[in-house]
Design a protein around this motif. Structure first.
Motif, short mmCIF file in Angstrom:
data_model
loop_
_atom_site.label_atom_id
_atom_site.label_comp_id
_atom_site.label_asym_id
_atom_site.label_seq_id
_atom_site.Cartn_x
_atom_site.Cartn_y
_atom_site.Cartn_z
N ARG C 150 45.57 34.49 46.20
CA ARG C 150 44.61 33.90 47.13
C ARG C 150 44.54 32.38 46.92
O ARG C 150 44.68 31.90 45.80
CB ARG C 150 43.20 34.45 46.89
CG ARG C 150 43.03 35.88 47.31
CD ARG C 150 41.73 36.46 46.79
NE ARG C 150 40.57 35.76 47.34
CZ ARG C 150 39.35 36.28 47.31
NH1 ARG C 150 39.13 37.50 46.77
NH2 ARG C 150 38.33 35.61 47.80
N ASP C 152 41.85 30.51 47.68
CA ASP C 152 40.49 29.99 47.52
C ASP C 152 39.96 30.08 46.08
O ASP C 152 38.76 30.00 45.86
CB ASP C 152 39.54 30.73 48.46
CG ASP C 152 39.50 32.21 48.15
OD1 ASP C 152 40.44 32.71 47.46
OD2 ASP C 152 38.51 32.88 48.53
N MET C 153 40.86 30.29 45.14
CA MET C 153 40.41 30.32 43.74
C MET C 153 41.38 29.52 42.87
O MET C 153 42.58 29.51 43.13
CB MET C 153 40.42 31.76 43.22
CG MET C 153 39.28 32.59 43.74
SD MET C 153 39.58 34.32 43.38
CE MET C 153 38.18 35.08 44.22
N PHE C 205 42.73 39.44 43.54
CA PHE C 205 43.35 38.13 43.44
C PHE C 205 44.54 37.90 44.37
O PHE C 205 44.94 36.76 44.58
CB PHE C 205 43.78 37.87 42.00
CG PHE C 205 42.64 37.82 41.03
CD1 PHE C 205 41.45 37.15 41.36
CD2 PHE C 205 42.72 38.47 39.80
CE1 PHE C 205 40.39 37.11 40.46
CE2 PHE C 205 41.67 38.42 38.91
CZ PHE C 205 40.49 37.76 39.23
#
Lengths: 207, 207, 207, 207
Positions: C150, C152-153, C205
């Motif tokens: 991902r 956004d992490m 994730f």
DNA sequence: GATGAATGAGATTTCATTCAT
DNA sequence: AATGAATGAAATCTCATTCAT
């Protein structure tokens, strides 16, 4: 510092001290074995280290111990009222011989300690020796009547010549004794020889 | 005895001798390590023992080796035609200082050997030393004109006083140097001091 | 450095290494006894110190030795062509388990070494460990396709969460085994549990 | 069991406990010296053994003592009314940091005790630790509202991932501090980093 | 001649624990 | 209750010397 040890009953203290002095005097610092010391003293291995921490500290304690006994005895016996230099020296030599006979191990130990060159103790011993010599030089010549000496010679150097001679003589006597089978010193002969030197020195250095 | 060793090529002999002298001079007999010697000399453990049998024999071999070199140099340089005692001694002192500067390790080794009291070598060294001194005493005084000395004193004792004084003086100078940070001896000052003593002795002991 | 030791015949080397690893792994640095090691290895006391100088150097030698074997085996078995993160980790875990079964003492030793806090070796071991971790982190993630994660992490933190979890899981499994009477690890169950975590992580994730 | 000890006046108890904790925390079980403890506490050798029997029992007593103090303080400060998991954990971390600053030696001791692998105490400590963890797990999660978590994941495993992560993070922070010259932990930075992880976990594990 | 692996006794020191006082 | 002297096993490490190769 060694208060734990000094609180022991005298008999045990003596057993330990004598065993240790004997071993160090016989073998010098490095070869001396703490194992032998405890065996001879009849104590456990741990106890010696309980009191003295390590071999080095034991050695330095013994140095102070021996020196104190000898110095105390010496200054108790010497007659500082005697003003003549050679009579005073004569006295000192006799007292030293007497003490040497009474405490042969202590002297042997001190002698070894002076020559010790194990790096672990050398510096410390040298420091102690220097301090002691400075202190004693003053005392040994206290009250001497130096006006009897010739004025045309540096008196400090004259005293050195005399001191050196007697030191070397006694060193020689000791090493002769060590090499002889009986290790015996013939004090009578030594005194006689010393007298001959006294005579020469008086002739040369007194007015 | 050491013929196997002496048949080695000179360079290897030197490597071994220098390594061994260095180690013994630095640490004394007991603390000296045969391990360090072979490491420094770049030879194997077995070889050292092949040539010298054991540590003790190596040490005694080195003692003879050092002594021979020094003695040979000494008698080559001294002028036996000089008849005056003090001039002769003055000469001897200067030569000794010279050699000390040229072969510091040899001297250091000999010095350590004299003081050595490891039972393994002490007796043997003491014997050698006694023999050497007797031999040298004769040579050092060869041809000296003793008629300049006063007749009213035992000349043997007078010579001893003089010898003792210079020996002690040099001992003192050495131990001062050892305790000082630089280990440096101020020869100029030593000579000057020696001259002062020569003057005293001449005044006292010559007619 | 340890070339003397490495020239020994393999069988003797192994005897010594195995005895030493066993003792250190069992008791940790401080409690491990060099006496026990030589007894187990069937060699003399002196020999161990001839090769390794002292206990500390022996320990550090073993650390390098164990680490090298394990690392070499690991990188030989891992398939760096595999690009998927979880497949790669799955592989790594399996290889680790395999090696753990083949070389249990080596792992035990390394594990003890990591936790060792005897001041004599702690600093050195910590330095080695830090160096190794830095080196390995790069290699372990070599060629991984991180685009599946991902966006956004913070990916570094995500990787840490995953790594931490598996490390803790295996630590727990080990201490459970240590407390159990058989000291046995049920690998089948461990793999199954690991799969459950993989599933969770993939869900969370991956895109 | 330790009733004799607990009847002592508080001041002496404290002296003994503090001395012992300090020594164990500093050196670990094996290297800690009962000699140092009695010296620091100003009591006699015999007394320590009179109260605690042996070193092992002293250590286990201290473990219980430290744990009790910390646990009591912890549960006094934590707000069990807070139902949100992450807020509760956040709270727990802050309290732990606070206690760490107030009782650094107790924590250090407990930490050492966890890692201790001296066979004399390891088994006993491991047992205690297991018991405590089980007890605390229940309490720590008491009243938490688990309905906020996603339903498609095993909640036990999710909680483990979170717990493991924070444990490892703090372990890392501690070992970084130990290796740094100042041994200082930058709490501000740690909290900030923890927040980042909270955010990731919330995104992943909450509905 | 040359190697260096191998030996093992002996060195100093530490330490938990006991026990008479 | 309190002391601290006493123990002794066990620890690590050194070193001259030997001997098979």
């Amino acid at each position: 510092m060694y208060s734990k040890f000094l609180n022991l009953d005298q008999e045990k203290q003596d057993r330990i001290i004598n065993a240790a002095i004997k071993e160090f005097a016989l073998k010098g610092y490095d070869r001396a074995s703490t194992n032998e010391i405890v065996k001879e003293a009849g104590i456990s291995k741990g106890l010696l280290f309980h009191y003295f921490g390590n071999k080095r500290q034991l050695f330095l304690f013994l140095f102070d111990y021996c020196y104190e006994i000898i110095a105390e005895q010496f200054y108790q016996k010497i007659n500082l009222a005697e003003k003549d230099f050679f009579t005073r020296i004569r006295q000192a030599v006799m007292i030293k011989m007497e003490l040497l006979t009474t405490y042969p191990e202590l002297f042997k130990f001190i002698e070894e300690a002076y020559l010790e060159d194990s790096p672990e103790v050398k510096v410390e011993v040298d420091k102690k020796v220097k301090g002691l010599n400075d202190a004693n030089f003053g005392k040994a010549y206290e009250g001497i009547d130096f006006s009897k000496f010739r004025d045309d010679m540096d008196i400090k150097k004259v005293l050195k010549i005399i001191t050196y001679t007697f030191e070397k003589l006694s060193e020689e006597e000791f090493s002769k004794a060590k090499l002889s089978p009986t290790h015996h010193i013939d004090y009578e002969k030594v005194f006689q020889e010393a007298e001959d030197y006294f005579e020469i020195f008086t002739k040369c250095f007194y007015k």
